[in-house]
Each structure stands twice: as structure tokens, then as C-alpha cells.
Design a protein around this motif. Structure first.
Motif, PDB file in Angstrom:
ATOM      1  N   ILE A 273       0.836  -1.208   0.000  1.00  0.00           N
ATOM      2  CA  ILE A 273       0.000   0.000   0.000  1.00  0.00           C
ATOM      3  C   ILE A 273       0.867   1.252   0.000  1.00  0.00           C
ATOM      4  O   ILE A 273       0.675   2.173  -0.810  1.00  0.00           O
ATOM      5  N   ASP A 274       1.839   1.297   0.927  1.00  0.00           N
ATOM      6  CA  ASP A 274       2.694   2.482   1.036  1.00  0.00           C
ATOM      7  C   ASP A 274       3.524   2.695  -0.225  1.00  0.00           C
ATOM      8  O   ASP A 274       3.703   3.836  -0.684  1.00  0.00           O
ATOM      9  N   ASP A 275       4.023   1.618  -0.802  1.00  0.00           N
ATOM     10  CA  ASP A 275       4.829   1.746  -2.019  1.00  0.00           C
ATOM     11  C   ASP A 275       3.989   2.239  -3.191  1.00  0.00           C
ATOM     12  O   ASP A 275       4.473   3.004  -4.033  1.00  0.00           O
ATOM     13  N   THR A 276       2.742   1.816  -3.262  1.00  0.00           N
ATOM     14  CA  THR A 276       1.848   2.314  -4.316  1.00  0.00           C
ATOM     15  C   THR A 276       1.665   3.824  -4.185  1.00  0.00           C
ATOM     16  O   THR A 276       1.767   4.566  -5.180  1.00  0.00           O
ATOM     17  N   ILE A 277       1.388   4.288  -2.988  1.00  0.00           N
ATOM     18  CA  ILE A 277       1.186   5.719  -2.754  1.00  0.00           C
ATOM     19  C   ILE A 277       2.442   6.516  -3.098  1.00  0.00           C
ATOM     20  O   ILE A 277       2.370   7.636  -3.611  1.00  0.00           O
ATOM     21  N   ASN A 278       3.611   5.895  -2.859  1.00  0.00           N
ATOM     22  CA  ASN A 278       4.888   6.578  -3.114  1.00  0.00           C
ATOM     23  C   ASN A 278       5.491   6.238  -4.475  1.00  0.00           C
ATOM     24  O   ASN A 278       6.677   6.514  -4.729  1.00  0.00           O
ATOM     25  N   ASN A 279       4.669   5.612  -5.364  1.00  0.00           N
ATOM     26  CA  ASN A 279       5.102   5.256  -6.726  1.00  0.00           C
ATOM     27  C   ASN A 279       6.339   4.364  -6.741  1.00  0.00           C
ATOM     28  O   ASN A 279       7.242   4.509  -7.573  1.00  0.00           O
ATOM     29  N   LYS A 280       6.369   3.391  -5.815  1.00  0.00           N
ATOM     30  CA  LYS A 280       7.495   2.452  -5.745  1.00  0.00           C
ATOM     31  C   LYS A 280       7.001   1.000  -5.737  1.00  0.00           C
ATOM     32  O   LYS A 280       7.679   0.109  -5.236  1.00  0.00           O
ATOM     33  N   PHE A 281       5.839   0.765  -6.305  1.00  0.00           N
ATOM     34  CA  PHE A 281       5.217  -0.566  -6.230  1.00  0.00           C
ATOM     35  C   PHE A 281       6.101  -1.626  -6.867  1.00  0.00           C
ATOM     36  O   PHE A 281       6.544  -1.492  -8.012  1.00  0.00           O
ATOM     37  N   ASN A 282       6.363  -2.713  -6.112  1.00  0.00           N
ATOM     38  CA  ASN A 282       7.224  -3.801  -6.585  1.00  0.00           C
ATOM     39  C   ASN A 282       6.686  -5.130  -6.053  1.00  0.00           C
ATOM     40  O   ASN A 282       7.074  -5.576  -4.975  1.00  0.00           O
ATOM     41  N   PRO A 283       5.774  -5.770  -6.793  1.00  0.00           N
ATOM     42  CA  PRO A 283       5.107  -6.970  -6.276  1.00  0.00           C
ATOM     43  C   PRO A 283       6.042  -8.124  -5.945  1.00  0.00           C
ATOM     44  O   PRO A 283       5.720  -8.961  -5.094  1.00  0.00           O
ATOM     45  N   GLU A 284       7.208  -8.178  -6.577  1.00  0.00           N
ATOM     46  CA  GLU A 284       8.145  -9.275  -6.300  1.00  0.00           C
ATOM     47  C   GLU A 284       8.548  -9.281  -4.826  1.00  0.00           C
ATOM     48  O   GLU A 284       8.691 -10.352  -4.212  1.00  0.00           O
ATOM     49  N   ILE A 285       8.713  -8.094  -4.240  1.00  0.00           N
ATOM     50  CA  ILE A 285       9.100  -7.993  -2.832  1.00  0.00           C
ATOM     51  C   ILE A 285       8.016  -8.567  -1.928  1.00  0.00           C
ATOM     52  O   ILE A 285       8.283  -9.365  -1.022  1.00  0.00           O
ATOM     53  N   TYR A 286       6.772  -8.188  -2.181  1.00  0.00           N
ATOM     54  CA  TYR A 286       5.664  -8.612  -1.312  1.00  0.00           C
ATOM     55  C   TYR A 286       5.380 -10.105  -1.468  1.00  0.00           C
ATOM     56  O   TYR A 286       5.122 -10.792  -0.482  1.00  0.00           O
ATOM     57  N   GLN A 287       5.467 -10.584  -2.705  1.00  0.00           N
ATOM     58  CA  GLN A 287       5.224 -12.008  -2.935  1.00  0.00           C
ATOM     59  C   GLN A 287       6.303 -12.872  -2.289  1.00  0.00           C
ATOM     60  O   GLN A 287       6.011 -13.951  -1.753  1.00  0.00           O
ATOM     61  N   LYS A 288       7.527 -12.395  -2.306  1.00  0.00           N
ATOM     62  CA  LYS A 288       8.611 -13.153  -1.675  1.00  0.00           C
ATOM     63  C   LYS A 288       8.344 -13.324  -0.186  1.00  0.00           C
ATOM     64  O   LYS A 288       8.561 -14.395   0.380  1.00  0.00           O
ATOM     65  N   GLU A 289       7.843 -12.262   0.455  1.00  0.00           N
ATOM     66  CA  GLU A 289       7.520 -12.346   1.875  1.00  0.00           C
ATOM     67  C   GLU A 289       6.321 -13.261   2.111  1.00  0.00           C
ATOM     68  O   GLU A 289       6.341 -14.111   2.999  1.00  0.00           O
ATOM     69  N   LEU A 290       5.272 -13.107   1.320  1.00  0.00           N
ATOM     70  CA  LEU A 290       4.057 -13.905   1.524  1.00  0.00           C
ATOM     71  C   LEU A 290       4.300 -15.385   1.274  1.00  0.00           C
ATOM     72  O   LEU A 290       3.644 -16.237   1.883  1.00  0.00           O
ATOM     73  N   HIS A 291       5.245 -15.693   0.412  1.00  0.00           N
ATOM     74  CA  HIS A 291       5.553 -17.099   0.147  1.00  0.00           C
ATOM     75  C   HIS A 291       6.367 -17.746   1.257  1.00  0.00           C
ATOM     76  O   HIS A 291       6.618 -18.966   1.219  1.00  0.00           O
ATOM     77  N   THR A 292       6.793 -16.967   2.253  1.00  0.00           N
ATOM     78  CA  THR A 292       7.416 -17.588   3.426  1.00  0.00           C
ATOM     79  C   THR A 292       6.371 -18.283   4.293  1.00  0.00           C
ATOM     80  O   THR A 292       6.709 -19.098   5.148  1.00  0.00           O
ATOM     81  N   LEU A 293       5.100 -17.943   4.088  1.00  0.00           N
ATOM     82  CA  LEU A 293       4.011 -18.504   4.888  1.00  0.00           C
ATOM     83  C   LEU A 293       3.608 -19.890   4.404  1.00  0.00           C
ATOM     84  O   LEU A 293       3.643 -20.179   3.201  1.00  0.00           O
ATOM     85  N   LYS A 294       3.170 -20.726   5.341  1.00  0.00           N
ATOM     86  CA  LYS A 294       2.494 -21.951   4.938  1.00  0.00           C
ATOM     87  C   LYS A 294       1.210 -21.558   4.233  1.00  0.00           C
ATOM     88  O   LYS A 294       0.534 -20.614   4.621  1.00  0.00           O
ATOM     89  N   ASN A 295       0.876 -22.283   3.162  1.00  0.00           N
ATOM     90  CA  ASN A 295      -0.297 -21.914   2.370  1.00  0.00           C
ATOM     91  C   ASN A 295      -0.826 -23.134   1.636  1.00  0.00           C
ATOM     92  O   ASN A 295      -0.212 -24.203   1.663  1.00  0.00           O
ATOM     93  N   ARG A 296      -1.937 -22.962   0.964  1.00  0.00           N
ATOM     94  CA  ARG A 296      -2.534 -24.051   0.173  1.00  0.00           C
ATOM     95  C   ARG A 296      -2.274 -23.842  -1.311  1.00  0.00           C
ATOM     96  O   ARG A 296      -3.008 -24.348  -2.156  1.00  0.00           O
ATOM     97  N   GLY A 297      -1.223 -23.089  -1.622  1.00  0.00           N
ATOM     98  CA  GLY A 297      -1.057 -22.587  -2.971  1.00  0.00           C
ATOM     99  C   GLY A 297      -1.801 -21.272  -3.044  1.00  0.00           C
ATOM    100  O   GLY A 297      -2.742 -21.033  -2.281  1.00  0.00           O
ATOM    101  N   PHE A 298      -1.411 -20.392  -3.938  1.00  0.00           N
ATOM    102  CA  PHE A 298      -2.037 -19.074  -4.028  1.00  0.00           C
ATOM    103  C   PHE A 298      -2.816 -18.898  -5.327  1.00  0.00           C
ATOM    104  O   PHE A 298      -2.441 -19.440  -6.371  1.00  0.00           O
ATOM    105  N   THR A 299      -3.890 -18.132  -5.248  1.00  0.00           N
ATOM    106  CA  THR A 299      -4.675 -17.737  -6.405  1.00  0.00           C
ATOM    107  C   THR A 299      -5.064 -16.280  -6.228  1.00  0.00           C
ATOM    108  O   THR A 299      -5.180 -15.795  -5.093  1.00  0.00           O
ATOM    109  N   ASP A 300      -5.263 -15.573  -7.345  1.00  0.00           N
ATOM    110  CA  ASP A 300      -5.724 -14.182  -7.225  1.00  0.00           C
ATOM    111  C   ASP A 300      -7.250 -14.098  -7.256  1.00  0.00           C
ATOM    112  O   ASP A 300      -7.816 -13.013  -7.358  1.00  0.00           O
ATOM    113  N   GLY A 301      -7.901 -15.249  -7.106  1.00  0.00           N
ATOM    114  CA  GLY A 301      -9.349 -15.267  -6.908  1.00  0.00           C
ATOM    115  C   GLY A 301     -10.128 -14.717  -8.082  1.00  0.00           C
ATOM    116  O   GLY A 301      -9.791 -14.964  -9.250  1.00  0.00           O
ATOM    117  N   TYR A 302     -11.166 -13.913  -7.796  1.00  0.00           N
ATOM    118  CA  TYR A 302     -12.122 -13.508  -8.818  1.00  0.00           C
ATOM    119  C   TYR A 302     -12.215 -12.005  -9.012  1.00  0.00           C
ATOM    120  O   TYR A 302     -12.961 -11.543  -9.878  1.00  0.00           O
TER     121      TYR A 302
END
Length: 418
Positions: A273-302
Motif C-alpha cells: 500500500i505504502d509503495d503504491t502511494i509513493n510510486n514504488k510498487f514492486n510486487p516481487e518484494i511482497y510475494q517473496k515475503e508472503l511465500h514464506t508462509l504456509k499456504n494451500r497454494g495461491f490464487t488471485d481469486g475472482y
């Protein structure tokens, strides 16, 4: 550009504190038997719930109380008392699904905002207007809605706040309308006690009624997780959603998930959110962190893709997958840690802290904290408890609090790449 609120789950008082420390603008929690997460609701009592509201307000953040179950006649009198209590301790909003409960809340606690739960399944502006006219301040739209429809609702009802889910468990049934748990174990999903039967593995059979023949259909020797939905992950689309101007609040699912889940998910979406507001959006950074979590596989839903275009929303292989990292310890006070997995001598563990956390490099008799490739790590020379007892290694279940080489930010985690 409108900056949406980040709303994190508070399954208990510790998770509430973690959410606030890791950057949540608001938290949501429940108590008693009137929400759809009775397991987490049992983590609170009236005293700790009131403490959570007070602490949240001290942070300058908001606290939303979830009462989105569908009550039976026998529950109504206790529900009235529950609403009275929540109003008396000053929660910022009620999250409600049932129109009758909306009316109760308006009569009993008229000064408290009402947010409409996703369980009410709002998919269009006409449905949204019905609830807006009833006095609803915010609508948590259905998980099945598309972004174009969210934008249309905002165009038609610009004063109505809109909240969407951005991360967490997805339900196999349409907006949680599921009876599998009730049929198999007598636990009703819409009263908060779902047994998550959709996460089990099943064997599928084909039967010929004329001959009585019964054939087992094999995916593999373990059967199939045919109803097991992947987890929602919209981190890569945060910039697009914010720029639509239609969404006021981003909600993370997960009141029954771990402390680390709350910290990691809140941290990742705070950055997005903060990076978007500051024009620094970089999804690779956020996905790398979220993939440290246990999960059932990820989907971007609907939200960004229509349901019939999605062919990857189920995980047929397993009910849960390991993330890239193992969480080994948590430090609630920054002075010592409690073990979550295993800590051994002379092994390096990455330190994960809130974004504004300050870490000082040090090398002393307890251990060494050092920086490598932009990350901080700790390596222990001795594992010494607060009571001076020493260990060669510490495993989960050991309740001793082990000293850190130097003070870390509160609610820091030690993790290790798998």
C-alpha cells in the motif's frame, strides 16, 4: 490517490498487538458465539476484549467487532446483551451479516458504525443500496465480485465505504454457503463452527445401480483434495486496485492463523500500500515475503478475473503446503524469545521485525547479530534462559524464555529458509 485502510485479523490479544506493531490501520476480532470464527472468539473474555479495544485506540487505530453469524431464536436475548457490551466498551464498528442484527445494533448501540459482512453477499449496487438505506456505513463485498462491479457500486453510492478481502483462506462454497460440515459432523459453518471438511482428502467412486458395481476413481493412492481451495493472494494487484479509487479498506483473513501469519501478511500489504502511494510498487518484494508462509497454494481469486476464466483455484494434492521459511521463535518483549520450532547453537537465523524496527549489530558472549545482503541474522554462542539455565538446543514445547544477544523490536521473529 486514496490510501485504503489495512485491516488485519486479531485472533487473540497477542495477535492484535502483532497486527498493530506490523502496520495495521485497524483490526477485527470477536468474542462469544456470535461470529463465524468461534475458535478465535474463545481466545477472548470480556476483560481481554476490552483491553484490546483500549490498546488499539492508544495506537490511534480502529477496532471492529465481528458479530456476523446467523443467530437462532434461542440466541437472540444473549445477542442483545452482547451488543450492549460491545457498545459500552467503544468498539468502532460492528461487522454484521443479518438484517435483523443490523436493526438490533441500531436500536441498542446507535452510535456504533455498522459494516456489512461479506456473508451478506453483496454483488451489485442495488443490493448495496438496500443496506446503505438501512444505515450501513461500509459493505464488505462478496469474494466472488469483480473489480468492475466494485467500481460501479462506488460510482452509484460514493458515500458508501467498500471493503474487499485481499489475502487468506478461500471457501469452496459460494460465499460460505456450505452444509458439508453440518452434515458430516454437526458443526454449522454459518454459526461459526465449521470443521473445514473441504480440506480433507476424499475417495471418489462411480456406482452402477443396475449391477451394483462400485469403482474407485483414483487420482493417486491418497485420494484427492477435490474441494480444497487455494488461498487468496492479491499482493500483485494492489496498485491496480488502489488506482481504481473504489476500495476503502483491504482486509486480511485469518483470525485462527498463527502469530507469524498476522505479522508477515500485515507487513507485506503495508509495504504494498505504502509503495503504491509513493510510486514504488514492486510486487516481487511482497510475494517473496508472503511465500514464506504456509499456504494451500495461491490464487488471485475472482476480483481481477472472472470465475469461469479461473482454472487454478483448487489444490488437489495437499491440504497445506510449506512456505519457503520455517518460523523458529518469537520474541514478544524483544529481550528473550520463545521457541516455535528449533534453535541450535552456531546456526544463523534471520530476524524478521516490523518495518520501523531498529536492529543493532553486536557480538558478545550470548551471540552475534550481523547484517548480510540487507537482512539481519542472529547466531547463538549460548542458549541461556532467564533463570540462567543453559541448553545446547531448544525445541518447541520448551517453555523457557531464552535471552537474545541484544534488545530487538517487540514481536520480532527468528526464521530460517527451508
Amino acid at each position: 490517490m486514496n490510501k485504503p485502510e489495512l485491516l488485519s485479523p486479531a485472533g487473540n490479544l497477542t495477535k492484535l498487538k502483532i497486527a498493530l506493531n506490523y502496520g495495521a490501520d485497524a483490526v477485527y476480532a470477536s468474542m462469544g458465539s456470535f461470529s463465524l470464527r468461534q475458535r478465535s472468539a474463545k481466545e477472548f473474555n470480556p476483560q481481554s476484549f476490552e483491553e484490546g479495544v483500549s490498546l488499539t485506540h492508544k495506537f490511534g487505530k480502529k477496532f471492529y467487532a465481528t458479530i456476523n453469524g446467523f443467530p437462532s431464536n434461542a440466541q437472540l436475548e444473549n445477542l442483545k446483551k452482547h451488543i450492549e457490551f460491545l457498545g459500552s466498551i467503544g468498539v468502532d464498528a460492528f461487522i454484521i451479516a443479518s438484517p435483523s442484527v443490523i436493526n438490533l445494533a441500531k436500536n441498542i448501540a446507535p452510535d456504533i458504525e455498522i459494516h456489512l459482512s461479506t456473508q451478506a453477499n453483496v454483488m451489485n449496487y442495488l443490493d448495496a443500496k438496500v443496506f446503505y438505506d438501512m444505515g450501513v456505513k461500509r459493505v464488505v463485498v462478496a469474494r466472488e465480485i469483480g473489480l468492475k462491479d466494485v467500481i460501479k457500486i462506488k460510482e452509484e453510492l460514493p458515500n458508501l465505504e467498500i471493503e474487499i478481502f485481499i489475502h487468506g483462506s478461500m471457501c469452496f462454497a459460494y460465499s460460505g454457503r456450505c452444509l458439508i460440515s453440518a452434515l458430516q459432523s454437526g458443526r454449522f459453518s454459518n454459526r461459526g463452527s465449521c470443521a473445514n471438511d473441504c480440506r480433507f482428502n476424499y475417495e471418489i467412486y462411480a456406482k452402477n445401480d443396475e449391477s451394483g458395481a462400485l469403482f474407485r476413481l483414483n487420482e493417486d493412492e491418497n485420494g484427492t483434495y477435490i474441494m480444497n481451495s487455494k488461498d487468496l493472494n492479491l499482493a500483485s494487484h494492489i496498485e491496480k486496485i488502489i488506482k481504481s479509487g473504489a476500495v476503502d479498506s483491504f482486509k486480511i483473513e485469518g483470525r485462527t492463523k498463527s502469530e507469524y501469519y498476522v505479522a508477515c501478511a500485515t507487513n507485506a500489504y503495508r509495504m504494498a500500500i505504502d509503495d503504491t502511494i509513493n510510486n514504488k510498487f514492486n510486487p516481487e518484494i511482497y510475494q517473496k515475503e508472503l511465500h514464506t508462509l504456509k499456504n494451500r497454494g495461491f490464487t488471485d481469486g475472482y476480483l481481477v478475473s472472472r470465475p469461469f476464466e479461473k482454472k487454478d483455484t483448487q489444490n488437489f494434492d495437499s491440504t497445506l503446503e510449506e512456505g519457503t521459511h520455517q518460523v523458529c521463535a518469537i520474541s514478544e518483549d524483544g529481550v528473550s524469545f520463545k521457541t516455535k520450532f528449533k534453535i541450535i547453537l552456531n546456526e544463523s537465523y534471520e530476524i524478521f521485525t516490523p518495518m520501523d524496527g531498529v536492529i543493532n549489530e553486536i557480538n558478545n558472549e550470548i551471540g552475534k547479530i550481523y547484517k548480510k545482503d540487507g537482512k539481519f541474522f542472529v547466531k547463538f554462542k549460548t542458549l541461556k534462559a532467564k533463570n540462567n539455565k543453559e541448553f545446547s538446543e531448544i525445541h518447541s514445547g520448551n517453555i523457557n524464555e531464552i535471552l537474545l544477544p541484544t534488545k530487538l523490536p517487540k514481536f520480532s521473529f527468528l526464521r530460517k529458509e527451508i
